[in-house]
Design a protein around this motif. Structure first.
Motif, PDB file in Angstrom:
ATOM      1  N   GLY A 115     -11.871 -12.848 -30.896  1.00  0.00           N
ATOM      2  CA  GLY A 115     -11.738 -14.665 -30.577  1.00  0.00           C
ATOM      3  C   GLY A 115     -10.837 -15.239 -32.022  1.00  0.00           C
ATOM      4  O   GLY A 115     -10.569 -16.459 -31.853  1.00  0.00           O
ATOM      5  N   GLN A 116     -10.324 -14.719 -32.931  1.00  0.00           N
ATOM      6  CA  GLN A 116      -9.241 -14.778 -34.001  1.00  0.00           C
ATOM      7  C   GLN A 116      -7.896 -14.609 -33.560  1.00  0.00           C
ATOM      8  O   GLN A 116      -7.782 -13.695 -33.003  1.00  0.00           O
ATOM      9  N   ALA A 153      -2.375 -14.252 -14.526  1.00  0.00           N
ATOM     10  CA  ALA A 153      -3.386 -14.014 -15.642  1.00  0.00           C
ATOM     11  C   ALA A 153      -4.568 -14.366 -14.385  1.00  0.00           C
ATOM     12  O   ALA A 153      -5.576 -14.253 -14.311  1.00  0.00           O
ATOM     13  N   GLU A 154      -4.632 -15.427 -13.862  1.00  0.00           N
ATOM     14  CA  GLU A 154      -5.204 -16.336 -13.234  1.00  0.00           C
ATOM     15  C   GLU A 154      -6.223 -15.466 -11.773  1.00  0.00           C
ATOM     16  O   GLU A 154      -6.619 -15.021 -11.351  1.00  0.00           O
ATOM     17  N   ALA A 155      -4.740 -14.930 -11.045  1.00  0.00           N
ATOM     18  CA  ALA A 155      -5.040 -13.977  -9.788  1.00  0.00           C
ATOM     19  C   ALA A 155      -5.908 -12.992  -9.954  1.00  0.00           C
ATOM     20  O   ALA A 155      -6.143 -12.210  -9.350  1.00  0.00           O
ATOM     21  N   VAL A 156      -4.705 -12.124 -10.880  1.00  0.00           N
ATOM     22  CA  VAL A 156      -5.709 -10.918 -11.910  1.00  0.00           C
ATOM     23  C   VAL A 156      -7.295 -10.841 -12.194  1.00  0.00           C
ATOM     24  O   VAL A 156      -7.568  -9.805 -12.026  1.00  0.00           O
ATOM     25  N   ALA A 157      -8.026 -11.600 -12.731  1.00  0.00           N
ATOM     26  CA  ALA A 157      -9.428 -11.489 -13.510  1.00  0.00           C
ATOM     27  C   ALA A 157      -9.971 -11.188 -12.251  1.00  0.00           C
ATOM     28  O   ALA A 157     -10.847 -10.398 -12.982  1.00  0.00           O
ATOM     29  N   PRO A 158      -9.769 -11.450 -11.625  1.00  0.00           N
ATOM     30  CA  PRO A 158     -11.426 -11.188 -10.465  1.00  0.00           C
ATOM     31  C   PRO A 158     -11.435  -9.485 -10.125  1.00  0.00           C
ATOM     32  O   PRO A 158     -12.130  -9.119  -9.342  1.00  0.00           O
ATOM     33  N   PHE A 159     -10.186  -8.664 -10.056  1.00  0.00           N
ATOM     34  CA  PHE A 159     -10.179  -7.626 -10.248  1.00  0.00           C
ATOM     35  C   PHE A 159     -10.020  -6.760 -11.547  1.00  0.00           C
ATOM     36  O   PHE A 159     -10.463  -5.364 -12.002  1.00  0.00           O
ATOM     37  N   GLY A 160     -11.090  -7.880 -12.521  1.00  0.00           N
ATOM     38  CA  GLY A 160     -10.873  -7.223 -14.301  1.00  0.00           C
ATOM     39  C   GLY A 160     -10.063  -6.957 -14.844  1.00  0.00           C
ATOM     40  O   GLY A 160     -10.496  -6.141 -15.642  1.00  0.00           O
ATOM     41  N   ALA A 161      -8.603  -7.399 -14.329  1.00  0.00           N
ATOM     42  CA  ALA A 161      -7.970  -7.267 -15.671  1.00  0.00           C
ATOM     43  C   ALA A 161      -7.480  -8.533 -16.171  1.00  0.00           C
ATOM     44  O   ALA A 161      -7.484  -9.759 -15.392  1.00  0.00           O
ATOM     45  N   VAL A 162      -7.764  -8.996 -17.156  1.00  0.00           N
ATOM     46  CA  VAL A 162      -8.330  -9.653 -17.962  1.00  0.00           C
ATOM     47  C   VAL A 162      -7.957 -10.189 -18.960  1.00  0.00           C
ATOM     48  O   VAL A 162      -7.177  -9.043 -20.393  1.00  0.00           O
ATOM     49  N   CYS A 163      -7.018 -10.814 -20.319  1.00  0.00           N
ATOM     50  CA  CYS A 163      -6.075 -11.714 -20.884  1.00  0.00           C
ATOM     51  C   CYS A 163      -7.445 -12.100 -22.299  1.00  0.00           C
ATOM     52  O   CYS A 163      -7.988 -13.095 -21.461  1.00  0.00           O
ATOM     53  N   ARG A 164      -7.846 -11.286 -23.169  1.00  0.00           N
ATOM     54  CA  ARG A 164      -8.356 -11.630 -24.668  1.00  0.00           C
ATOM     55  C   ARG A 164      -8.089 -11.936 -25.433  1.00  0.00           C
ATOM     56  O   ARG A 164      -8.361 -11.612 -26.744  1.00  0.00           O
ATOM     57  N   THR A 165      -6.432 -12.169 -24.914  1.00  0.00           N
ATOM     58  CA  THR A 165      -5.826 -12.612 -26.543  1.00  0.00           C
ATOM     59  C   THR A 165      -6.070 -14.386 -26.647  1.00  0.00           C
ATOM     60  O   THR A 165      -5.496 -15.193 -25.830  1.00  0.00           O
ATOM     61  N   PRO A 166      -6.214 -14.360 -27.957  1.00  0.00           N
ATOM     62  CA  PRO A 166      -6.521 -15.164 -28.368  1.00  0.00           C
ATOM     63  C   PRO A 166      -5.122 -16.606 -28.717  1.00  0.00           C
ATOM     64  O   PRO A 166      -4.080 -15.778 -29.409  1.00  0.00           O
ATOM     65  N   ASP A 167      -4.651 -17.636 -28.656  1.00  0.00           N
ATOM     66  CA  ASP A 167      -3.788 -18.414 -28.691  1.00  0.00           C
ATOM     67  C   ASP A 167      -1.874 -17.393 -27.805  1.00  0.00           C
ATOM     68  O   ASP A 167      -1.557 -17.463 -28.910  1.00  0.00           O
ATOM     69  N   ARG A 168      -2.314 -16.557 -27.404  1.00  0.00           N
ATOM     70  CA  ARG A 168      -1.095 -15.977 -26.651  1.00  0.00           C
ATOM     71  C   ARG A 168       0.538 -16.937 -26.174  1.00  0.00           C
ATOM     72  O   ARG A 168      -0.081 -17.554 -25.307  1.00  0.00           O
ATOM     73  N   SER A 169       0.853 -16.497 -26.389  1.00  0.00           N
ATOM     74  CA  SER A 169       2.633 -16.036 -26.347  1.00  0.00           C
ATOM     75  C   SER A 169       3.024 -16.789 -24.822  1.00  0.00           C
ATOM     76  O   SER A 169       1.598 -16.293 -23.736  1.00  0.00           O
ATOM     77  N   ALA A 170       3.447 -17.946 -24.188  1.00  0.00           N
ATOM     78  CA  ALA A 170       4.057 -17.771 -22.531  1.00  0.00           C
ATOM     79  C   ALA A 170       4.770 -16.638 -22.578  1.00  0.00           C
ATOM     80  O   ALA A 170       4.919 -16.223 -21.290  1.00  0.00           O
ATOM     81  N   ASN A 171       5.595 -15.668 -22.292  1.00  0.00           N
ATOM     82  CA  ASN A 171       6.415 -15.043 -22.061  1.00  0.00           C
ATOM     83  C   ASN A 171       5.720 -13.884 -21.674  1.00  0.00           C
ATOM     84  O   ASN A 171       5.596 -12.428 -21.464  1.00  0.00           O
ATOM     85  N   ILE A 172       4.452 -13.438 -22.525  1.00  0.00           N
ATOM     86  CA  ILE A 172       3.710 -11.468 -22.857  1.00  0.00           C
ATOM     87  C   ILE A 172       2.740 -11.719 -22.281  1.00  0.00           C
ATOM     88  O   ILE A 172       1.703 -12.864 -22.635  1.00  0.00           O
TER      89      ILE A 172
END
Length: 379
Positions: free
Chosen positions: A134-135, A304-323
């Motif tokens: 979360g940091q 990120a939104e499309a694959v979240a239901p399959f358990g693949a989730v971005c947990r990086t706070p303040d992530r970049s636009a390109n990665i």
């Protein structure tokens, strides 16, 4: 998304989605053509124009790279790799005994080893910053920079989790501590605006073979004016004053070419590769960087939104636009990136994460192919 067919500028088969620019950027067709023509000319060296190869073309490349930095051509050195630029920075910065060099945890190795050596040579230490769940990286960095900090050496985008570093905030903290700021912006230059005037790094380095869409062995380094009288890693002829005059090369001089040119690599003319690198920079400089960043953000947000239901989730706070780095479910295949390739999708696996790095050449069909592949493997 834009209706412009950027995909057609690259040599991609229709049944394959290349979402791996953070690993290696594809060379545009026009750049590849420029490189192929350069190899043809190289077969007959007597046809090469000395002024163009050794001076005019490197200057053109330097000027186009400078535009991406928001700098002048005098501020940019041509180098073979990001590690070369980082070593140049380390060799020209002072570290007092007992001072810290601040780096990020799990940072790319080239931006760690050089600082370990510098700390050992100077009696300092490397301080590795980690972040809590979360940091953000920025929050963790700001808490680590203080009166014992001598050098802050960080990326703008963390290569293995996609976390963004607020360079303006980190710059303010480094200046307040009297510390130098060295940036490896390989994973961010030419993916959005870079505010040089606001950030004011001492050195900023970007390898060319990723987002700058260049051949291997090309990198660009911004060097702040206060460091441009420093010591280069090489003592080559081409970085000396008057090198253009081949008839007087034996009239040796201790004077260097102006600005950051003294830090250029040997054989900077790179007859076979510079034309391709130059064509890529010329194209990138036609793009509005704010627009480009918004396009990359739209793609990674959608994925990120499309694959979240399959358990693949971005947990990086303040992530970049390109990665986009996706934390995978516990039962995900260990070789998921390899399995994705069987679906015609190229991505990377970095630690426990799947790293996805699209560019504007990726269209709706590419994104759909990725989503379908994730569903097939994790759904």
């Amino acid at each position: 998304m834009t209706q412009t067919d950027f995909r057609s500028l690259f040599d991609f088969p229709r049944d394959f989605a290349y979402l791996n620019c953070a690993y290696m950027g594809p060379i545009p067709k026009a750049s590849a053509q420029a490189g192929q023509e350069a190899y043809t000319h190289r077969q007959q060296p007597w046809t090469l124009d000395v002024q163009e190869v050794f001076f005019d073309r490197p200057e053109a490349l330097r000027a186009h790279a400078a535009k991406l930095f928001g700098a002048t051509a005098d501020d940019v050195a041509l180098m073979p790799a990001a590690s070369y630029g980082l070593c140049t920075a380390a060799a020209n910065l002072t570290l007092e005994r007992g001072q810290d060099i601040v780096v990020l945890g799990e940072q790319f190795p080239s931006n760690v080893y050089v600082w370990r050596r510098k700390a050992e040579e100077c009696g300092g230490q490397v301080r590795t910053v980690t972040r809590n769940d979360g940091q953000s990286w920025t929050e963790a960095l700001l808490a680590a920079i203080g009166k014992s900090t001598g050098i802050v050496a960080v990326p703008n985008v963390h290569y293995s989790d996609g976390g963004r570093v607020d360079l303006a905030a980190v710059s303010d903290a480094a200046r307040a501590a009297g510390a130098a700021l060295v940036l490896d912006i390989t994973q961010s230059l030419a993916t959005g605006p870079f505010d040089l005037d606001r950030i004011q790094p001492d050195f900023a380095i970007a390898a060319g073979y990723k987002w700058l869409l260049a051949p291997y062995s090309i990198a660009y380094t911004y060097i702040a004016p206060q460091h441009q009288n420093g010591t280069p890693l090489e003592d080559g002829w081409v970085i000396r004053e008057g090198a253009e005059d081949f008839s007087s090369l034996s009239n040796y001089t201790d004077r260097f070419a102006p600005g950051a040119r003294r830090f250029d690599m040997g054989e900077r003319g790179a007859v076979q590769t510079l034309p391709a690198a130059l064509a890529s920079l010329e194209w990138l400089n036609t793009l509005d960087m704010d627009w480009l960043q918004s396009q990359l953000r739209a793609r990674t947000d959608h994925l990120a939104e499309a694959v979240a239901p399959f358990g693949a989730v971005c947990r990086t706070p303040d992530r970049s636009a390109n990665i986009l780095c996706l934390t995978l479910p516990d039962d995900a295949p260990a070789d998921l990136a390899g399995r994705m390739a069987n679906h015609g999708v190229a991505v990377s696996q970095r630690g426990p994460r799947l790293r996805v790095s699209p560019h504007i050449y990726n269209d709706e069909a590419d994104l759909k192919r990725f989503i379908t592949a994730v569903e097939a493997e994790l759904g």
